[in-house]
Design an enzyme around this catalytic site. Sequence first.
Site, PDB file in Angstrom:
ATOM      1  CB  CYS A   1      -0.902   0.014   1.236  1.00 36.63           C
ATOM      2  SG  CYS A   1      -1.859  -1.489   1.448  1.00 36.63           S
TER       3      CYS A   1
ATOM      4  NE  ARG B   1      -6.571  -4.284   1.108  1.00 34.08           N
ATOM      5  CZ  ARG B   1      -7.469  -5.238   1.208  1.00 34.08           C
ATOM      6  NH1 ARG B   1      -8.725  -4.987   0.905  1.00 34.08           N
ATOM      7  NH2 ARG B   1      -7.119  -6.457   1.597  1.00 34.08           N
TER       8      ARG B   1
ATOM      9  CB  VAL C   1      -1.469  -8.642  -1.306  1.00 34.82           C
ATOM     10  CG1 VAL C   1      -0.640  -9.913  -1.284  1.00 34.82           C
ATOM     11  CG2 VAL C   1      -0.953  -7.696  -2.384  1.00 34.82           C
TER      12      VAL C   1
ATOM     13  N   GLY D   1       2.836  -3.074   3.619  1.00 40.17           N
ATOM     14  CA  GLY D   1       3.790  -4.168   3.713  1.00 40.17           C
ATOM     15  C   GLY D   1       3.132  -5.509   3.924  1.00 40.17           C
ATOM     16  CD  GLU D   2       1.703  -8.488   2.079  1.00 38.81           C
ATOM     17  OE1 GLU D   2       1.092  -9.065   3.010  1.00 38.81           O
ATOM     18  OE2 GLU D   2       1.125  -7.995   1.093  1.00 38.81           O
TER      19      GLU D   2
ATOM     20  CG  LEU E   1      11.066 -10.231 -10.108  1.00 45.30           C
ATOM     21  CD1 LEU E   1      11.628  -8.942  -9.508  1.00 45.30           C
ATOM     22  CD2 LEU E   1      10.109  -9.912 -11.250  1.00 45.30           C
TER      23      LEU E   1
ATOM     24  CB  VAL F   1      14.131  -7.336 -18.180  1.00 45.59           C
ATOM     25  CG1 VAL F   1      15.482  -7.278 -17.482  1.00 45.59           C
ATOM     26  CG2 VAL F   1      13.975  -6.160 -19.138  1.00 45.59           C
TER      27      VAL F   1
ATOM     28  CB  SER G   1      13.049  -9.714  -6.182  1.00 43.99           C
ATOM     29  OG  SER G   1      14.337  -9.223  -6.480  1.00 43.99           O
TER      30      SER G   1
END
Length: 611
Positions: free
Chosen positions: A2, A50, A53, A78-79, A261, A291, A377
């Site tokens: 958020c 928000r 998730v 956050g989480e 990723l 990428v 990541s």
Amino acid sequence: MCGISGWIDFQRDLTREQPTIDGMCATMTCRGPDAGGTWVGPHAALGHRRLAVIDLPGGAQPMEAGTPDGKVAMVYSGEAYNFTELRDELRRRGHRFDTDSDTEVVLHGYLEWGAQVAEHLNGMFAFAVWDTRTEQLLLIRDRMGIKPLYYYPTEQGVLFGSEPKAILANPLADKTVDAEGLRELFVTLKTPGQAVWSGMREVEPGTIVTVDRKGLREHTYWRLRAVAHADDQETTVAHVRELLDDIVARQLISDVPRCVLLSGGLDSSTITALAGLQLGRIGEQVRSFSVDFVGQTENFVPDPMRATPDAPYVHDVAQHVGSRHQDIVLDPDTLADPEARRATVQARDLPLGLGDLDQSLYLLFKAIREHSTVALSGESADEVFGGYKWFHDPQVREAQTFPWIAGIRMHSGGRENVLSPDLTSALDLKSHVADSYRDAIGSVPVLDGESAFERRMREICYLHLTRFVRMLLDRKDRMSMAVGLEVRVPFCDHRLVEYVFNVPWSLKTFDGREKSLLRHAAADTLPKSVVERVKSPYPSTQDPKYAAVLQGQVADLVAAGDKALSLLDEKWLRKALAQDPAQIDQAARLTFERALDLATWFDLHNPTIKL
């Protein structure tokens, strides 16, 4: 994930300031595209955007809890990866929950433990709690600084936000950048607490900022400490793997589509492989993205920083793991699109001159967001396990400055200073770096009995974990949240960081290579090509067409007399513009990136420069 914002004012009635509060909150829409809301009291206003998730219907914010003595309101970004265990503990302590969200767990954690709730959380977070019982605001940031949080003291209180733009939307904030702030823009450093904008500060990682009628105070609840490492090699490798298995399992929890990723390096490949194993057990296929640039593999030329192209290794991992993989391939025109640059500078609120490194990451995340809302990541493994080339270069290790500055200077061949002579003199960047280094070294924890070499390697590791990694985490956060993508960083789990920080350097390199612990902990999950691959940084396009497009764009700035160029060395800039478009060197290209970022920043913010 958020975006949060807020305003505390002990003299003003903020119930009359709804338009300003809404404007601050609106700047965070990119971070939270799914919903928004505000909580306003006489002296406190909290704003929230928000990105849903966890518990999509039940996690709306701002969130409020009533007590016999008054109310507590919170906005959270956050989480908390251990929210399930914390909820069970809080239930045993008598708390009742109305939702399945981690936000409500954090709020009740505050009701139970006060500011010490931060010490109970495992995750990435930045949140604000307004307690009407004490008329006190707490600003709390995670241990490693994964999620950003800024504040701006005023005469009667404070403004705060996930990004500077939320604060700058308030008329009380001044869009001025002084010499201290400018120094941050032109050196590869992130000074703790420094936010570039004059009067603005960043909540430091592992820190709680308290604001009440008595003023503003800071408290550090977590920092790296030096302790003796007792485990042998086999036990250490096994414990690293055990931690990684647990971390990845926790960070895969999501009520929305998730992915990884994948760059083809050891770090991202490890996360991809472990995620594949975890999801495979429940019958799911891991999804991966990378990428790449048009023609990069076919025309790749090794340089001091990158020995190999990513694509062949990416595809080896995708096949080995069985991931559902997609390459996001960018051409020079897409990469150099002024709108992409504008989006990245707007996301950062600053002109850092990283050019294609930012634009390609932003475009990658934008493409991923069409399929997933959460991505894991491999960021920060190099800082944790000692992966960069300069960790292993005796000349760099002995340099009395930040190792990455010495290493980049030695290996990149890029021009260090593109500033005008007057600005160069006024900023005195050399002294700034020296002073910053001296302050940083002074904070390194000491372990009695350590050899001089091990002590030096502890210093280098500490500098990366408390200075260098913050730049990378900030970049990752801004580019991802600009498109509403939540990126999680398993290697920043504080349990792993604490453990590996105290492993002796001789054990971190026991096989004679970089990242020995990680390589051996994950070797059974990876293809041989990746296990043996030499470290390669985040990719940068080698296509000369990209540099030629930049040259044309800068030529247009010069012709238009853009005021941002007054900060740069005019002679050097004209020399760079005179180069053959097909033969533009790296120094010229970096100069073009800096000029274009500065011009975009001036256009977006029109800052006042005060020396």
